[in-house]
Design a protein around this motif. Sequence first.
Motif, PDB file in Angstrom:
ATOM      1  N   THR A  95      33.373  32.808  37.700  1.00 56.49           N
ATOM      2  CA  THR A  95      33.818  33.715  38.755  1.00 56.49           C
ATOM      3  C   THR A  95      33.044  33.435  40.039  1.00 56.49           C
ATOM      4  N   PHE A  96      33.780  33.218  41.119  1.00 58.04           N
ATOM      5  CA  PHE A  96      33.187  33.048  42.442  1.00 58.04           C
ATOM      6  C   PHE A  96      33.900  33.985  43.403  1.00 58.04           C
ATOM      7  N   THR A  97      33.134  34.619  44.287  1.00 53.29           N
ATOM      8  CA  THR A  97      33.720  35.512  45.281  1.00 53.29           C
ATOM      9  C   THR A  97      33.160  35.191  46.664  1.00 53.29           C
ATOM     10  N   ASP A  98      33.907  35.579  47.671  1.00 51.63           N
ATOM     11  CA  ASP A  98      33.527  35.346  49.067  1.00 51.63           C
ATOM     12  C   ASP A  98      32.367  36.264  49.431  1.00 51.63           C
ATOM     13  N   PRO A  99      31.198  35.704  49.759  1.00 55.06           N
ATOM     14  CA  PRO A  99      30.060  36.563  50.089  1.00 55.06           C
ATOM     15  C   PRO A  99      30.286  37.415  51.338  1.00 55.06           C
ATOM     16  N   ALA A 100      31.184  36.994  52.220  1.00 51.99           N
ATOM     17  CA  ALA A 100      31.480  37.797  53.417  1.00 51.99           C
ATOM     18  C   ALA A 100      32.223  39.085  53.049  1.00 51.99           C
ATOM     19  N   ARG A 101      32.801  39.133  51.850  1.00 50.65           N
ATOM     20  CA  ARG A 101      33.541  40.317  51.396  1.00 50.65           C
ATOM     21  C   ARG A 101      32.738  41.115  50.373  1.00 50.65           C
ATOM     22  N   ARG A 102      31.438  40.850  50.305  1.00 48.01           N
ATOM     23  CA  ARG A 102      30.556  41.444  49.303  1.00 48.01           C
ATOM     24  C   ARG A 102      30.632  42.973  49.272  1.00 48.01           C
ATOM     25  N   ALA A 103      30.743  43.607  50.415  1.00 48.54           N
ATOM     26  CA  ALA A 103      30.772  45.075  50.463  1.00 48.54           C
ATOM     27  C   ALA A 103      31.969  45.647  49.707  1.00 48.54           C
ATOM     28  N   GLU A 104      33.008  44.834  49.515  1.00 44.28           N
ATOM     29  CA  GLU A 104      34.206  45.286  48.791  1.00 44.28           C
ATOM     30  C   GLU A 104      34.055  45.143  47.272  1.00 44.28           C
ATOM     31  N   ARG A 105      32.959  44.545  46.835  1.00 44.79           N
ATOM     32  CA  ARG A 105      32.639  44.353  45.417  1.00 44.79           C
ATOM     33  C   ARG A 105      33.712  43.560  44.660  1.00 44.79           C
ATOM     34  N   PRO A 106      34.129  42.416  45.200  1.00 45.23           N
ATOM     35  CA  PRO A 106      35.197  41.673  44.528  1.00 45.23           C
ATOM     36  C   PRO A 106      34.838  41.198  43.129  1.00 45.23           C
ATOM     37  N   GLY A 107      33.584  40.851  42.880  1.00 48.15           N
ATOM     38  CA  GLY A 107      33.187  40.418  41.540  1.00 48.15           C
ATOM     39  C   GLY A 107      33.372  41.526  40.516  1.00 48.15           C
ATOM     40  N   ALA A 108      32.938  42.718  40.877  1.00 53.02           N
ATOM     41  CA  ALA A 108      33.108  43.860  39.981  1.00 53.02           C
ATOM     42  C   ALA A 108      34.588  44.184  39.809  1.00 53.02           C
ATOM     43  N   LEU A 109      35.351  44.133  40.896  1.00 51.56           N
ATOM     44  CA  LEU A 109      36.788  44.410  40.794  1.00 51.56           C
ATOM     45  C   LEU A 109      37.488  43.412  39.871  1.00 51.56           C
ATOM     46  N   ILE A 110      37.121  42.145  39.973  1.00 51.78           N
ATOM     47  CA  ILE A 110      37.712  41.134  39.096  1.00 51.78           C
ATOM     48  C   ILE A 110      37.361  41.443  37.640  1.00 51.78           C
ATOM     49  N   ALA A 111      36.110  41.750  37.367  1.00 49.82           N
ATOM     50  CA  ALA A 111      35.695  42.053  35.991  1.00 49.82           C
ATOM     51  C   ALA A 111      36.410  43.293  35.468  1.00 49.82           C
ATOM     52  N   TRP A 112      36.512  44.331  36.291  1.00 56.70           N
ATOM     53  CA  TRP A 112      37.185  45.563  35.846  1.00 56.70           C
ATOM     54  C   TRP A 112      38.684  45.336  35.677  1.00 56.70           C
ATOM     55  N   TRP A 113      39.277  44.497  36.541  1.00 56.05           N
ATOM     56  CA  TRP A 113      40.682  44.126  36.359  1.00 56.05           C
ATOM     57  C   TRP A 113      40.862  43.419  35.023  1.00 56.05           C
ATOM     58  N   ALA A 114      39.929  42.507  34.685  1.00 52.04           N
ATOM     59  CA  ALA A 114      40.015  41.771  33.416  1.00 52.04           C
ATOM     60  C   ALA A 114      39.983  42.722  32.225  1.00 52.04           C
ATOM     61  N   LEU A 115      39.227  43.804  32.312  1.00 53.12           N
ATOM     62  CA  LEU A 115      39.198  44.797  31.226  1.00 53.12           C
ATOM     63  C   LEU A 115      40.578  45.394  31.006  1.00 53.12           C
ATOM     64  N   GLY A 116      41.250  45.756  32.089  1.00 49.19           N
ATOM     65  CA  GLY A 116      42.590  46.319  31.991  1.00 49.19           C
ATOM     66  C   GLY A 116      43.605  45.289  31.554  1.00 49.19           C
ATOM     67  N   HIS A 117      43.474  44.070  32.063  1.00 51.83           N
ATOM     68  CA  HIS A 117      44.388  43.001  31.673  1.00 51.83           C
ATOM     69  C   HIS A 117      44.252  42.741  30.168  1.00 51.83           C
ATOM     70  N   ALA A 118      43.026  42.740  29.674  1.00 50.17           N
ATOM     71  CA  ALA A 118      42.794  42.557  28.240  1.00 50.17           C
ATOM     72  C   ALA A 118      43.440  43.687  27.441  1.00 50.17           C
ATOM     73  N   ALA A 119      43.250  44.904  27.874  1.00 50.51           N
ATOM     74  CA  ALA A 119      43.829  46.049  27.156  1.00 50.51           C
ATOM     75  C   ALA A 119      45.353  45.980  27.146  1.00 50.51           C
TER      76      ALA A 119
END
Length: 184
Positions: A95-119
Amino acid sequence: MYVMRPATATDVPAYATLIRDRAAWMVRRGLEGGEELPDRADQIAAQAADDQSPVWAMTDVDGRLIGCTSLYEETPHWGWTDAERAEPALFLATTFTDPARRAERPGALIAWWALGHAARTDKEWVRRGCGHLGLVRYYRDVQGFALVHATERHGHPAYLLARKAEDLADLPIQTETRPIAEPR
């Protein structure tokens, strides 16, 4: 609002740039792993052009690439028990995310999306691995993953984490899908 969709060949240049930007950000902050990433950026990003590769892209509403990750149908054989590997799971990697968008927490959003996608795809777990304790702390403290195993892979530490799949309500992410590839 964000979109998670399968990555394509058109994402490769932006993905390589994103990896290099992330590497520079890591080096500036003294974080492990950033030094070798620029040399591997093109190779990693090229996976987005491979139809058999499970690379997913996160974009904003304007279609700008914010992050990429790989999402495998099977847990890798290294570090996990046969019983764990037999459980239905997705394995989140690279997983790689744009550091300029860090305040939006894209890494966490991707991980949390993966939880729902898995379910939604009848998986019980989302698993992931990393090689740095700083990432273990982030995955545990911010994303809610638990450290399951600490092992070694190719002479380097490997930390294996997992979290039960669950559909987290109210994530600002829409999904476009295609079949997920098998791990290589």
